[in-house]
Design an enzyme around this catalytic site. Structure first.
Site, PDB file in Angstrom:
ATOM      1  N   LYS A   1      -3.579 -11.157  -7.540  1.00  0.00           N
ATOM      2  CA  LYS A   1      -4.900 -11.448  -6.962  1.00  0.00           C
ATOM      3  C   LYS A   1      -5.954 -10.469  -7.483  1.00  0.00           C
ATOM      4  O   LYS A   1      -5.639  -9.319  -7.812  1.00  0.00           O
ATOM      5  CB  LYS A   1      -4.840 -11.425  -5.433  1.00  0.00           C
ATOM      6  CG  LYS A   1      -4.708 -10.054  -4.841  1.00  0.00           C
ATOM      7  CD  LYS A   1      -4.981 -10.011  -3.342  1.00  0.00           C
ATOM      8  CE  LYS A   1      -4.936  -8.555  -2.926  1.00  0.00           C
ATOM      9  NZ  LYS A   1      -5.068  -8.233  -1.567  1.00  0.00           N
TER      10      LYS A   1
ATOM     11  N   LYS B   1     -10.101  -4.884  -5.614  1.00  0.00           N
ATOM     12  CA  LYS B   1     -11.010  -3.769  -5.898  1.00  0.00           C
ATOM     13  C   LYS B   1     -10.284  -2.637  -6.614  1.00  0.00           C
ATOM     14  O   LYS B   1     -10.879  -1.853  -7.322  1.00  0.00           O
ATOM     15  CB  LYS B   1     -11.558  -3.197  -4.578  1.00  0.00           C
ATOM     16  CG  LYS B   1     -12.437  -4.143  -3.807  1.00  0.00           C
ATOM     17  CD  LYS B   1     -12.779  -3.561  -2.423  1.00  0.00           C
ATOM     18  CE  LYS B   1     -13.175  -4.681  -1.473  1.00  0.00           C
ATOM     19  NZ  LYS B   1     -13.247  -4.289  -0.067  1.00  0.00           N
TER      20      LYS B   1
ATOM     21  N   LYS C   1       0.828  -1.215   0.000  1.00  0.00           N
ATOM     22  CA  LYS C   1       0.000   0.000   0.000  1.00  0.00           C
ATOM     23  C   LYS C   1       0.857   1.259   0.000  1.00  0.00           C
ATOM     24  O   LYS C   1       0.473   2.288  -0.545  1.00  0.00           O
ATOM     25  CB  LYS C   1      -0.972  -0.020   1.179  1.00  0.00           C
ATOM     26  CG  LYS C   1      -2.079  -1.030   0.943  1.00  0.00           C
ATOM     27  CD  LYS C   1      -3.154  -1.006   1.987  1.00  0.00           C
ATOM     28  CE  LYS C   1      -4.262  -1.970   1.581  1.00  0.00           C
ATOM     29  NZ  LYS C   1      -5.072  -2.441   2.674  1.00  0.00           N
TER      30      LYS C   1
HETATM   31  P1  TYM Z   1     -10.640  -6.830   2.463  1.00  0.00           P
HETATM   32  O1  TYM Z   1     -11.770  -5.877   2.602  1.00  0.00           O
HETATM   33  O2  TYM Z   1      -9.477  -6.448   1.614  1.00  0.00           O
HETATM   34  O3  TYM Z   1     -11.169  -8.220   1.922  1.00  0.00           O
HETATM   35  C1  TYM Z   1     -12.246  -8.906   2.511  1.00  0.00           C
HETATM   36  C2  TYM Z   1     -12.006 -10.409   2.500  1.00  0.00           C
HETATM   37  O4  TYM Z   1     -11.851 -10.868   1.152  1.00  0.00           O
HETATM   38  C3  TYM Z   1     -10.648 -11.616   1.025  1.00  0.00           C
HETATM   39  N1  TYM Z   1     -10.114 -11.430  -0.328  1.00  0.00           N
HETATM   40  C4  TYM Z   1      -9.885 -12.422  -1.197  1.00  0.00           C
HETATM   41  N2  TYM Z   1     -10.053 -13.760  -1.101  1.00  0.00           N
HETATM   42  C5  TYM Z   1      -9.734 -14.502  -2.184  1.00  0.00           C
HETATM   43  N3  TYM Z   1      -9.279 -13.982  -3.344  1.00  0.00           N
HETATM   44  C6  TYM Z   1      -9.092 -12.657  -3.490  1.00  0.00           C
HETATM   45  N4  TYM Z   1      -8.639 -12.152  -4.639  1.00  0.00           N
HETATM   46  C7  TYM Z   1      -9.397 -11.805  -2.385  1.00  0.00           C
HETATM   47  N5  TYM Z   1      -9.341 -10.462  -2.194  1.00  0.00           N
HETATM   48  C8  TYM Z   1      -9.780 -10.252  -0.929  1.00  0.00           C
HETATM   49  C9  TYM Z   1      -9.732 -11.039   2.090  1.00  0.00           C
HETATM   50  O5  TYM Z   1      -8.704 -11.929   2.439  1.00  0.00           O
HETATM   51  C10 TYM Z   1     -10.706 -10.809   3.225  1.00  0.00           C
HETATM   52  O6  TYM Z   1     -10.932 -11.989   3.959  1.00  0.00           O
HETATM   53  N6  TYM Z   1      -7.925  -6.364   6.694  1.00  0.00           N
HETATM   54  C11 TYM Z   1      -9.115  -6.984   6.124  1.00  0.00           C
HETATM   55  C12 TYM Z   1     -10.394  -6.630   6.862  1.00  0.00           C
HETATM   56  C13 TYM Z   1     -10.350  -6.845   8.332  1.00  0.00           C
HETATM   57  C14 TYM Z   1     -10.481  -8.089   8.995  1.00  0.00           C
HETATM   58  C15 TYM Z   1     -10.435  -7.789  10.395  1.00  0.00           C
HETATM   59  C16 TYM Z   1     -10.632  -9.405   8.552  1.00  0.00           C
HETATM   60  C17 TYM Z   1     -10.227  -5.880   9.285  1.00  0.00           C
HETATM   61  N7  TYM Z   1     -10.283  -6.435  10.535  1.00  0.00           N
HETATM   62  C18 TYM Z   1     -10.507  -8.803  11.353  1.00  0.00           C
HETATM   63  C19 TYM Z   1     -10.706 -10.418   9.508  1.00  0.00           C
HETATM   64  C20 TYM Z   1     -10.648 -10.105  10.899  1.00  0.00           C
HETATM   65  C21 TYM Z   1      -9.267  -6.528   4.680  1.00  0.00           C
HETATM   66  O7  TYM Z   1      -8.774  -5.521   4.295  1.00  0.00           O
HETATM   67  O8  TYM Z   1     -10.126  -7.283   3.922  1.00  0.00           O
END
Ligand code: TYM
Length: 325
Positions: free
Chosen positions: A192, A195, A110
């Protein structure tokens, strides 16, 4: 088992988020105590539009519900509405060396992506995530592969805290989906799906049928024409097979046999049909829910009330163990 996970409200949720995380949550809520959060405090660590944030929070909540989360079974709430998340993040921040945060892969990525927006919140992102998880004495964290490092750091923080201040936290474990933990971009299958990547490489959970079709048909494939799973040699077709298998619930081996004598175009056309058919009910549900803002907000209020009870009890214990009042 106590389960916690979340999604950042940063824009439209894609099928990577769904297959890597949300689809698992829907199953897990049947037999576990589940807490699912809309992590808005994480969303503000990268550039965002203030006017858009509330809309994205609502949209993410609607996505959870449309995908099948049941507010009678799971607690659904917005992170910033429970102040204990920020409070615990501060407390945990005092036991984690800065060097460990600087080494986190997502921090480095990032930082590269937004060189003018390297704020302290971005560095502390994993500490807030650890607070989210530990505040609820979570045992399992169902996430995609890209979040595994953050959950491991959470375990390290919990272990260190317990050693320093006495047993306070349960040690959480990552729960990865067997095949969908890392869905790749349709335009660059070695990266991967995300968004913020190439929009043509990313299928939104609510994309219209025509858009799904054009993105899948334009997906990058590999040399040769066999439909076989081999992520090293054929990353493009392997990614499409993974997506096909997860939506159709057919094993990849079975798909390889089914498409043995067919070419990429036949396979892609069939995948388009599977995707449109699987996503249509979610699109309909979303449409209905977007008209029911009062109902959706009531779910969030209810979720907040339930989550708060657990969060307050943990923070009390943490402060006592740390020698605070
Ligand atoms: P975020 O919002 O980036 O993504 C949400 C969830 O989607 C999964 N993910 C994917 N899985 C498979 N293939 C992909 N291409 C892909 N892109 C995203 C992410 O692994 C995630 O599970 N930091 C986290 C949010 C968060 C969180 C937490 C998660 C904040 N606090 C506590 C678990 C527990 C995030 O940015 O997810």
């Amino acid at each position: 088992m106590r389960i916690f996970s979340g999604v950042r409200p940063t824009g439209d949720v894609h099928i990577g988020n769904y297959l890597g995380a949300i689809k698992q949550w829907v199953k897990l809520q049947e037999k576990n105590e589940c807490i699912f959060c809309i992590v808005d405090l994480h969303a503000i660590t990268t550039p965002y539009k203030k006017e858009q944030l509330q809309k994205n929070i609502l949209e993410t909540t609607v996505t959870y519900l449309a995908a099948g989360l049941n507010p009678e079974k799971s607690i659904i709430f917005v992170q910033s509405q429970i102040k204990e998340h920020s409070e615990l993040a501060w407390l945990l921040g005092t036991i984690i060396p800065v060097g460990e945060l600087q080494r986190m892969t997502q921090f480095k990525e990032k930082t590269k992506k937004h060189p003018k927006y390297v704020n302290a919140g971005l560095l502390n992102y994993p500490v807030l995530m650890a607070a989210d998880i530990l505040l609820y004495q979570t045992q399992l964290v169902p996430v995609g592969k890209d979040q595994q490092q953050h959950v491991e750091l959470t375990r390290t923080i919990a272990r260190r805290f317990n050693q320093q201040f006495g047993k306070t936290f349960k040690l959480p474990q990552t729960l990865l989906s067997k095949t969908g933990a890392k869905i790749m971009s349709l335009q660059n299958p070695t990266k991967k799906m995300s968004k913020t990547g190439n929009p043509r490489g990313c299928i939104g959970l609510f994309d219209k049928p025509g858009i799904i079709k054009s993105k899948v048909m334009a997906a990058v494939t590999d040399t040769g024409k066999e439909i076989v799973y081999n992520p090293q040699k054929k990353p493009g077709i392997s990614n499409l097979l993974t997506i096909y298998s997860l939506f159709s619930e057919k094993p990849i081996k079975q798909l390889e046999t089914e498409f043995k004598d067919q070419d990429y175009v036949d396979f892609k056309e069939s995948l388009v049909k599977v995707l449109i058919k699987s996503l249509e009910p979610l699109r309909q549900k979303r449409k209905e829910l977007l008209d029911r803002e009062v109902y959706v907000n009531e779910i969030l209020n209810q979720g907040k009330r339930k989550a708060e009870i657990i969060a307050q009890s943990t923070i009390k214990e943490v402060k006592k163990n740390m020698g605070l009042l």
